[in-house]
Structures are given as C-alpha cells and as structure tokens.
Design a protein around this motif. Structure first.
Motif, PDB file in Angstrom:
ATOM      1  N   PRO A   1     -71.983 -29.131  45.605  1.00 51.83           N
ATOM      2  CA  PRO A   1     -71.201 -28.359  46.579  1.00 51.83           C
ATOM      3  C   PRO A   1     -70.944 -26.904  46.175  1.00 51.83           C
ATOM      4  CG  PRO A   1     -69.755 -29.844  45.404  1.00 51.83           C
ATOM      5  CD  PRO A   1     -71.131 -30.122  44.893  1.00 51.83           C
TER       6      PRO A   1
ATOM      7  N   ASN B   1     -63.400 -30.330  38.640  1.00 52.78           N
ATOM      8  CA  ASN B   1     -63.826 -30.081  40.030  1.00 52.78           C
ATOM      9  C   ASN B   1     -62.927 -29.041  40.687  1.00 52.78           C
ATOM     10  OD1 ASN B   1     -65.887 -31.947  39.811  1.00 52.78           O
ATOM     11  ND2 ASN B   1     -64.655 -33.624  40.661  1.00 52.78           N
TER      12      ASN B   1
ATOM     13  N   LEU C   1     -73.509 -37.668  45.821  1.00 54.65           N
ATOM     14  CA  LEU C   1     -74.222 -38.926  45.584  1.00 54.65           C
ATOM     15  C   LEU C   1     -74.764 -38.936  44.164  1.00 54.65           C
ATOM     16  CD1 LEU C   1     -75.367 -41.600  46.722  1.00 54.65           C
ATOM     17  CD2 LEU C   1     -77.369 -40.288  47.500  1.00 54.65           C
ATOM     18  N   GLY C   2     -74.284 -39.869  43.379  1.00 55.67           N
ATOM     19  CA  GLY C   2     -74.769 -39.988  42.009  1.00 55.67           C
ATOM     20  C   GLY C   2     -76.041 -40.824  41.948  1.00 55.67           C
TER      21      GLY C   2
ATOM     22  N   HIS D   1     -73.122 -43.941  43.050  1.00 56.45           N
ATOM     23  CA  HIS D   1     -71.682 -43.666  43.163  1.00 56.45           C
ATOM     24  C   HIS D   1     -71.450 -42.494  44.095  1.00 56.45           C
ATOM     25  CE1 HIS D   1     -72.113 -40.543  39.865  1.00 56.45           C
ATOM     26  NE2 HIS D   1     -71.221 -39.952  40.625  1.00 56.45           N
ATOM     27  N   THR D   2     -70.239 -42.442  44.637  1.00 54.85           N
ATOM     28  CA  THR D   2     -69.784 -41.276  45.380  1.00 54.85           C
ATOM     29  C   THR D   2     -68.321 -41.068  45.035  1.00 54.85           C
ATOM     30  OG1 THR D   2     -69.772 -40.170  47.548  1.00 54.85           O
ATOM     31  CG2 THR D   2     -69.112 -42.507  47.494  1.00 54.85           C
ATOM     32  N   ALA D   3     -67.873 -39.825  45.061  1.00 57.66           N
ATOM     33  CA  ALA D   3     -66.574 -39.491  44.466  1.00 57.66           C
ATOM     34  C   ALA D   3     -66.595 -40.099  43.066  1.00 57.66           C
ATOM     35  CB  ALA D   3     -65.432 -39.989  45.343  1.00 57.66           C
TER      36      ALA D   3
ATOM     37  N   ARG E   1     -61.572 -40.550  35.231  1.00 55.57           N
ATOM     38  CA  ARG E   1     -61.554 -39.891  36.541  1.00 55.57           C
ATOM     39  C   ARG E   1     -60.354 -40.363  37.351  1.00 55.57           C
ATOM     40  NH1 ARG E   1     -66.993 -38.125  37.660  1.00 55.57           N
ATOM     41  NH2 ARG E   1     -67.966 -37.761  35.644  1.00 55.57           N
TER      42      ARG E   1
ATOM     43  N   LYS F   1     -82.771 -37.507  43.214  1.00 53.62           N
ATOM     44  CA  LYS F   1     -81.905 -38.288  44.114  1.00 53.62           C
ATOM     45  C   LYS F   1     -82.722 -39.091  45.131  1.00 53.62           C
ATOM     46  CE  LYS F   1     -77.935 -36.515  42.597  1.00 53.62           C
ATOM     47  NZ  LYS F   1     -76.964 -35.620  43.259  1.00 53.62           N
TER      48      LYS F   1
HETATM   49  C1  6PG Z   1     -67.997 -35.732  40.405  1.00 52.85           C
HETATM   50  C2  6PG Z   1     -68.369 -36.035  41.818  1.00 52.85           C
HETATM   51  C3  6PG Z   1     -69.508 -36.987  41.855  1.00 52.85           C
HETATM   52  C4  6PG Z   1     -70.688 -36.139  42.254  1.00 52.85           C
HETATM   53  C5  6PG Z   1     -71.982 -36.865  42.092  1.00 52.85           C
HETATM   54  C6  6PG Z   1     -73.159 -35.908  42.347  1.00 52.85           C
HETATM   55  O1  6PG Z   1     -66.808 -35.541  40.129  1.00 52.85           O
HETATM   56  O2  6PG Z   1     -68.935 -35.632  39.599  1.00 52.85           O
HETATM   57  O3  6PG Z   1     -67.440 -36.248  42.672  1.00 52.85           O
HETATM   58  O4  6PG Z   1     -69.362 -38.042  42.770  1.00 52.85           O
HETATM   59  O5  6PG Z   1     -70.514 -35.744  43.609  1.00 52.85           O
HETATM   60  O6  6PG Z   1     -72.048 -37.360  40.765  1.00 52.85           O
HETATM   61  O7  6PG Z   1     -73.044 -34.856  41.422  1.00 52.85           O
HETATM   62  P1  6PG Z   1     -74.071 -33.614  41.453  1.00 52.85           P
HETATM   63  O8  6PG Z   1     -73.791 -32.855  42.719  1.00 52.85           O
HETATM   64  O9  6PG Z   1     -73.723 -32.807  40.236  1.00 52.85           O
HETATM   65  O10 6PG Z   1     -75.459 -34.197  41.433  1.00 52.85           O
END
Ligand code: 6PG
Length: 248
Positions: free
Chosen positions: A47, A85, A146-147, A151-153, A182, A205
C-alpha cells in the motif's frame, strides 16, 4: 465468499493509481452520505505507493477533513519503528496531509501486552464508531494485503485470530515473520465493511492469488484467511498486477 470484482492492471504503479481512484470514490460517497469516511489501512509494502499518491496534488480535494484513519493490523513495535504500519502511513500520507491526531487512530503498541492493547483498540473502536452492523463497526473501506501463505491483515492460517468471531481486535503471532507479535482486526469486522479492497502485486503472489480466487474451497477459509474476507453487505475488490494474476 461474495463474488469479488477482479481487476488486472499493468504493474504495481497502475494498481496504486486504481486503488487511489477506488479510495477517492469511497471517500466522496461516505462524506456526502454520512459526513464521515472511515478507512482501515493495511500494512506491508504494497500500500505504500497508494499512500504516496493519495498525499499528492491529484487527491488534495478529497474530503480529508472528514476522513478517520484506522488500521486493520499492526506489528507490535513502537510507532516510529521501521516495521510499524503506522509509521509507513504517517511518513507517506498522514504527515504530508497534516491530518490532525484526533482523526488518526493507531493500534496501541505500548510494549506491555499485545492482548491488553488489542482490548484497548476495541474500546477505541467502540468509542469512535457508532455505525454498527450485526454488532460490529462498519468501515467504509478496508485495505487488505495478501501474504504468501494466504494471510490477510494479521489473520494467519490456522490461527485463533483467524477463527475469532466475537472480538473486534485480537493479538496474533506470526512465528515465521519479523516482527512476530501483531494486533489485528478480526474477520467479522472486515466483513461489515462497505468495501474491502485487496491489493496484490508481483509474481511471488501468483500462486496464492490463484488459490484464493480460483481454489475449490478445499483449504478451510481459516487455513487460507484471505478467503474469510467476504463483506456481508459490501463490495469485494481485488486489484492485481499482471504478474500476480498470471495463474488466473
Ligand atoms: C502486515 C500486513 C500484511 C500484509 C501482507 C502483504 O502487517 O504485514 O497487514 O497482511 O498486507 O503480508 O504484505 P506485502 O504488501 O509487504 O507483500
């Protein structure tokens, strides 16, 4: 999972520009209809390009004076830590727009206890957001990353946080990530958003994007937490660059 709108853009810069346009539309609609625009920011790298664009002259006329900033998750580090963040958004967006602290609601990371700070954040949300649906706060826009593991968030595969359906914010732990501790909003909060916006870029990804968007549902959503995000009365959008979308 509600049927997502999937848009594939040329590259990361195009994804950021499109995301800024989605943000602008959500902000103008919320400010006009409800007098306030509540957004929950995602973390990580993706982001950052969006934050930079939003602080630029092309978006100076957005209703920033009616915008309230929250976070979908936070690493349990001090607010000026490189991995924070909050720090990323503050440096790239909030400080450049001179957003007053009263409209910025970072997740507390006092350093004492992630669970207690998660409870404090829930209390902040209860105090600041009167707009509830099914007992959960309604954000106008939640940015979602999106990890690689789906994972998300900070809802990690198989975690208690991913299974949480009552609490609004909980502590989480990512054993294989740094920093591991976290705090995250929970799926029922994200699912009351008026618009959940995933941003995912890069070839790395591609496999997880395919699994989330095309998977036969075999991994339970708790094992692929991005699939938990399905707004009950809102939009779900994935903005992907070509590399992240190459297996779709
Ligand atoms: C965090 C995020 C995590 C992140 C994803 C993607 O705190 O790291 O909330 O969910 O959005 O891991 O991370 P990237 O944008 O760095 O690939």
């Amino acid at each position: 999972m509600v049927k997502p709108e999937v848009k594939v853009l040329a590259d990361g810069a195009a994804v950021a520009r499109e995301a800024a346009s989605v943000w602008a539309q959500a902000a103008e609609e919320a400010a006009a209809e409800r007098g306030v625009f509540r957004a929950a920011l995602s973390g990580g790298k993706t982001p950052k390009a969006l934050f930079f664009i939003l602080a630029g002259k092309d978006y100076a006329k957005l209703p920033w004076d009616k915008t309230e900033f929250y976070w979908g998750d936070e690493r349990y580090v001090p607010p000026r830590h490189d991995e924070s963040n909050f720090r990323a958004a503050d440096d790239l967006l909030l400080s450049r727009l001179e957003i007053p602290p009263a409209r910025v609601h970072p997740i507390p990371t006092s350093g004492a206890d992630p669970s207690r700070d998660a409870q404090r954040y829930e209390a902040t949300l209860r105090a600041e957001i009167p707009d509830l649906a099914e007992g959960f706060p309604r954000f106008d826009l939640v940015l979602m990353g999106l990890g690689l593991d789906g994972h998300t968030a900070s809802l990690f595969p198989g975690s208690a946080a991913a299974r949480e359906r009552e609490r609004w914010a909980v502590a989480a732990r990512a054993a294989n990530l740094t920093p591991p501790e976290r705090i995250t909003l929970t799926a029922p909060v994200f699912n009351q958003a008026r618009h959940a916006l995933f941003l995912a870029c890069g070839k790395a990804k591609a496999e997880v994007v395919r699994e989330v968007l095309k998977g036969d549902g075999s991994p339970r959503p708790e094992d692929l937490p991005a699939r938990l995000i399905s707004p009950r009365a809102g939009k779900l959008t994935f903005l992907l660059d070509k590399s992240a979308a190459e297996l779709l």
